[in-house]
Design a protein around this motif. Sequence first.
Motif, PDB file in Angstrom:
ATOM      1  N   LYS A  43      85.739  -9.367  30.122  1.00 58.87           N
ATOM      2  CA  LYS A  43      86.481  -8.988  31.327  1.00 58.87           C
ATOM      3  C   LYS A  43      87.860  -9.677  31.522  1.00 58.87           C
ATOM      4  N   ASP A  44      87.697 -10.922  31.099  1.00 61.23           N
ATOM      5  CA  ASP A  44      89.014 -11.976  31.186  1.00 61.23           C
ATOM      6  C   ASP A  44      89.874 -11.451  30.257  1.00 61.23           C
ATOM      7  N   PHE A  45      89.527 -10.931  29.341  1.00 61.91           N
ATOM      8  CA  PHE A  45      90.424 -10.554  27.954  1.00 61.91           C
ATOM      9  C   PHE A  45      91.402  -9.410  28.756  1.00 61.91           C
ATOM     10  N   GLY A  46      91.193  -8.791  29.691  1.00 61.69           N
ATOM     11  CA  GLY A  46      92.022  -8.010  30.147  1.00 61.69           C
ATOM     12  C   GLY A  46      93.364  -8.510  30.677  1.00 61.69           C
ATOM     13  N   ARG A  47      93.389  -9.944  30.789  1.00 69.03           N
ATOM     14  CA  ARG A  47      94.756 -10.250  31.045  1.00 69.03           C
ATOM     15  C   ARG A  47      95.801 -10.251  30.154  1.00 69.03           C
ATOM     16  N   PHE A  48      95.564  -9.779  28.815  1.00 76.71           N
ATOM     17  CA  PHE A  48      96.204  -9.695  27.757  1.00 76.71           C
ATOM     18  C   PHE A  48      96.815  -8.397  27.698  1.00 76.71           C
ATOM     19  N   SER A  49      96.279  -7.522  28.740  1.00 73.59           N
ATOM     20  CA  SER A  49      96.787  -6.245  28.586  1.00 73.59           C
ATOM     21  C   SER A  49      98.417  -6.148  28.854  1.00 73.59           C
ATOM     22  N   THR A 109      85.016  -1.158  25.727  1.00 72.54           N
ATOM     23  CA  THR A 109      85.561  -0.500  26.880  1.00 72.54           C
ATOM     24  C   THR A 109      86.740  -1.629  27.443  1.00 72.54           C
ATOM     25  N   GLU A 110      86.293  -2.842  27.692  1.00 70.78           N
ATOM     26  CA  GLU A 110      87.265  -3.821  28.490  1.00 70.78           C
ATOM     27  C   GLU A 110      88.417  -4.196  27.670  1.00 70.78           C
ATOM     28  N   MET A 111      87.954  -3.953  26.106  1.00 76.69           N
ATOM     29  CA  MET A 111      88.994  -4.411  24.996  1.00 76.69           C
ATOM     30  C   MET A 111      89.801  -3.033  24.383  1.00 76.69           C
ATOM     31  N   SER A 112      89.264  -2.042  24.934  1.00 70.87           N
ATOM     32  CA  SER A 112      89.909  -0.994  24.200  1.00 70.87           C
ATOM     33  C   SER A 112      91.283  -0.674  24.241  1.00 70.87           C
ATOM     34  N   PHE A 113      92.170  -1.477  25.069  1.00 66.51           N
ATOM     35  CA  PHE A 113      93.671  -1.615  24.981  1.00 66.51           C
ATOM     36  C   PHE A 113      94.170  -2.176  23.702  1.00 66.51           C
ATOM     37  N   PHE A 114      93.385  -3.166  23.022  1.00 67.33           N
ATOM     38  CA  PHE A 114      94.073  -3.734  22.088  1.00 67.33           C
ATOM     39  C   PHE A 114      94.591  -2.983  20.864  1.00 67.33           C
ATOM     40  N   THR A 115      93.905  -2.317  20.455  1.00 67.73           N
ATOM     41  CA  THR A 115      94.345  -1.630  19.128  1.00 67.73           C
ATOM     42  C   THR A 115      95.838  -0.799  19.646  1.00 67.73           C
ATOM     43  N   PRO A 116      95.686   0.260  20.621  1.00 65.59           N
ATOM     44  CA  PRO A 116      96.662   1.072  20.978  1.00 65.59           C
ATOM     45  C   PRO A 116      98.065  -0.057  21.243  1.00 65.59           C
ATOM     46  N   GLU A 117      97.857  -0.916  21.766  1.00 63.59           N
ATOM     47  CA  GLU A 117      98.844  -2.099  22.260  1.00 63.59           C
ATOM     48  C   GLU A 117      99.423  -2.553  21.036  1.00 63.59           C
ATOM     49  N   ILE A 118      98.653  -2.848  20.092  1.00 64.12           N
ATOM     50  CA  ILE A 118      99.129  -3.439  18.998  1.00 64.12           C
ATOM     51  C   ILE A 118     100.098  -2.570  18.070  1.00 64.12           C
ATOM     52  N   LEU A 119      99.530  -1.318  18.172  1.00 61.87           N
ATOM     53  CA  LEU A 119     100.456  -0.016  17.374  1.00 61.87           C
ATOM     54  C   LEU A 119     101.837   0.175  18.242  1.00 61.87           C
ATOM     55  N   GLU A 120     101.818  -0.192  19.471  1.00 65.41           N
ATOM     56  CA  GLU A 120     103.183  -0.001  20.066  1.00 65.41           C
ATOM     57  C   GLU A 120     104.208  -1.202  19.993  1.00 65.41           C
ATOM     58  N   ILE A 121     103.751  -2.308  19.361  1.00 65.15           N
ATOM     59  CA  ILE A 121     104.420  -3.349  18.960  1.00 65.15           C
ATOM     60  C   ILE A 121     105.233  -2.817  17.792  1.00 65.15           C
ATOM     61  N   GLU A 158      92.613   7.056  26.318  1.00 65.33           N
ATOM     62  CA  GLU A 158      91.601   8.077  25.516  1.00 65.33           C
ATOM     63  C   GLU A 158      90.599   6.795  24.794  1.00 65.33           C
ATOM     64  N   GLU A 159      91.263   5.674  24.191  1.00 62.17           N
ATOM     65  CA  GLU A 159      90.364   4.866  23.642  1.00 62.17           C
ATOM     66  C   GLU A 159      89.513   4.384  24.605  1.00 62.17           C
ATOM     67  N   ASN A 160      89.720   3.973  25.820  1.00 62.89           N
ATOM     68  CA  ASN A 160      89.003   3.521  26.879  1.00 62.89           C
ATOM     69  C   ASN A 160      87.634   4.410  27.166  1.00 62.89           C
ATOM     70  N   ILE A 161      88.065   5.842  27.177  1.00 63.35           N
ATOM     71  CA  ILE A 161      87.028   6.932  27.384  1.00 63.35           C
ATOM     72  C   ILE A 161      85.989   6.924  26.134  1.00 63.35           C
ATOM     73  N   LEU A 162      86.601   6.840  24.947  1.00 62.08           N
ATOM     74  CA  LEU A 162      85.463   6.811  24.092  1.00 62.08           C
ATOM     75  C   LEU A 162      84.649   5.632  23.831  1.00 62.08           C
ATOM     76  N   ALA A 163      85.449   4.603  24.241  1.00 58.33           N
ATOM     77  CA  ALA A 163      84.670   3.333  24.172  1.00 58.33           C
ATOM     78  C   ALA A 163      83.335   3.479  25.310  1.00 58.33           C
ATOM     79  N   GLN A 164      83.599   4.072  26.358  1.00 58.63           N
ATOM     80  CA  GLN A 164      82.780   4.129  27.323  1.00 58.63           C
ATOM     81  C   GLN A 164      81.563   5.050  27.111  1.00 58.63           C
TER      82      GLN A 164
END
Length: 600
Positions: A43-49, A109-121, A158-164
């Motif tokens: 849950k706390d990992f979300g602060r990196f979003s 689910t909580e960490m699903s932002f990670f890979t898409p965000e890496i790809l945005e860099i 979308e990654e969040n939905i698939l994770a759920q």
Amino acid sequence: MGDEKKTRQRNEIPKEYKWKIEDMYAGDEEWEKDCAKVQELAKDFGRFSGRLGESAATLLSAMKERDEIWQTAERAFVYSRMKRDEDNRVSKYQAMCDKAQSLMAKISTEMSFFTPEILEIPEEKLFQFIDQEEGLQIYRHMFDEILREKAHILSAEEENILAQISEVTSATNDIFSMINDADIRFGKIVDEDGDQVEVTHGNYIGLLQSHDREVRKEAFEHMYEAYEKQKNTLAATYNYNTKVDVVSARIRKYPSAIQAALMGDNIDLAVYDNLISVVNENLDLIYRYMEIRRKMLGVDQLHMYDVYVPLVEMPKENIPYEKALEMVREGVAPLGGEYIQRMNKGFESGWVDVYENEGKTSGAYSFGSYDSMPYMLLNYTGRLQDVFTVIHEMGHSMHSSYTREEQPFIYGGHSIFTAEVASTVNESLLMKHLLKNAKDKKEKMYLLNLYIEEFRTTLFRQTMFAEFEQITHAAVEKGEVLTAEWLSEEYGKLNRKYFGDAVVSDPQISMEWARIPHFYNAFYVYKYATGYSAATAISQKILDEGEQARENYIRFLKSGDSDYPVELLKIAGVDMSRPEPIRQAMEAFKNLVEQLEELV
């Protein structure tokens, strides 16, 4: 008639023959604490979003926390799964395993932002971060892998939905496991000693190896009668399992389910196709071997329940587990003293769960988390084949031991593509040792037959399974439904192709698709066949070339997931991007068949 032979309860197995799972957690309360801890960390990992591209230091902090979360979650899942596998009937551990799977889904689910965000860099910025921050350099290959699959990564939402929904989409595997390991019963037969025995997953192949043909026939019929009664449930389970593969591939914009599965290892589709093609070109070798088998068994027609029985009857021997360990040590001697010392430590410190008990998961595996022992589940019954299972699983566990010592958590696992090499090199070395030291013609014939059977059941049989998976997924991709009748018809045709006219295709064998656990991890089994081919080449190199080949092989064992599988195998001297290793394996098989023919 003798006494009935009963499978023991878990508490009847002596402690020294059980794995020391308590080294992972002193008690279930500690496990609960880890589950709670990792859920909060996720849950706390979300602060990196929204901040991963902020700076090299921020990215490094995120990577370290990500590793900690997954390492802890892995340990919790592995423990619960192994406790369940000890006795699938225990509802407490069924519930703990379900909880761990749910936890993994929540973390995803909580960490699903990670890979898409890496790809945005921007890539240039990402690699500048790596150059600036020494701690990020170990992640270079991981970032390469993410960027390679860029076209198949969805948006963060979308990654969040698939994770759920991952918890739901993985349900078919659990459903099959409950049917296959906890619920299904195969009844009792009278064995060749006149004793009444219950047919189980653990003793089934042993019964098919009986020299009493009636025992083989009855075991075969009891097994498939049980699956026949469950055929519609099992067909529906497998149908939806295959649909999940197909739909998931479409969602991620892969051309097919098979290409989606191969992408993770960066394997070209030609590798899969080459395997099936080369094996199909050499099916005449199986037909030739089956004709030898028919003649040596002295039967007019060979049935499917005749294909496992040894062609040479050796004196009946129950090999004590301690004797098996001695044989394993002798077999792996070419790998050197340090390898043997490390392996002995494993045998002595509780890596292995040795014997079958009621409710225990069937078969054998090597498991464990990054920071645990590389545990081994066995169902040892004292046959020579069980000795090979011990050395096979120890190959996996040694691979894990070397890798986890050498590699960071992110590279601490193995693709099955490379993992099966480590296990099969061990098997090959043991077989060659036993053949070299055969006492007489009869023993040599027995061992040749056993070696041929290893080739048949690994290289040919797993390729047949791989072809079946190709057929079933292609059918679903065309919109077809995998009914029990369709699955049995297609499997029956494939079985007839692989065994030819030398074997009667008994109608029951068409139900074999229903009992193969590996089908619930799609496009997995082909790696057994490619791994067997690579291991055949590597083991011969070790014997022919000595120290340098051994050092290269140990270096491969230490490499983990630090590069793509085909590249890793090149360290050990084998190039699996080409069909040559498969062809070399076929030549080796042909040589074994010819040796057996000469001795008959």
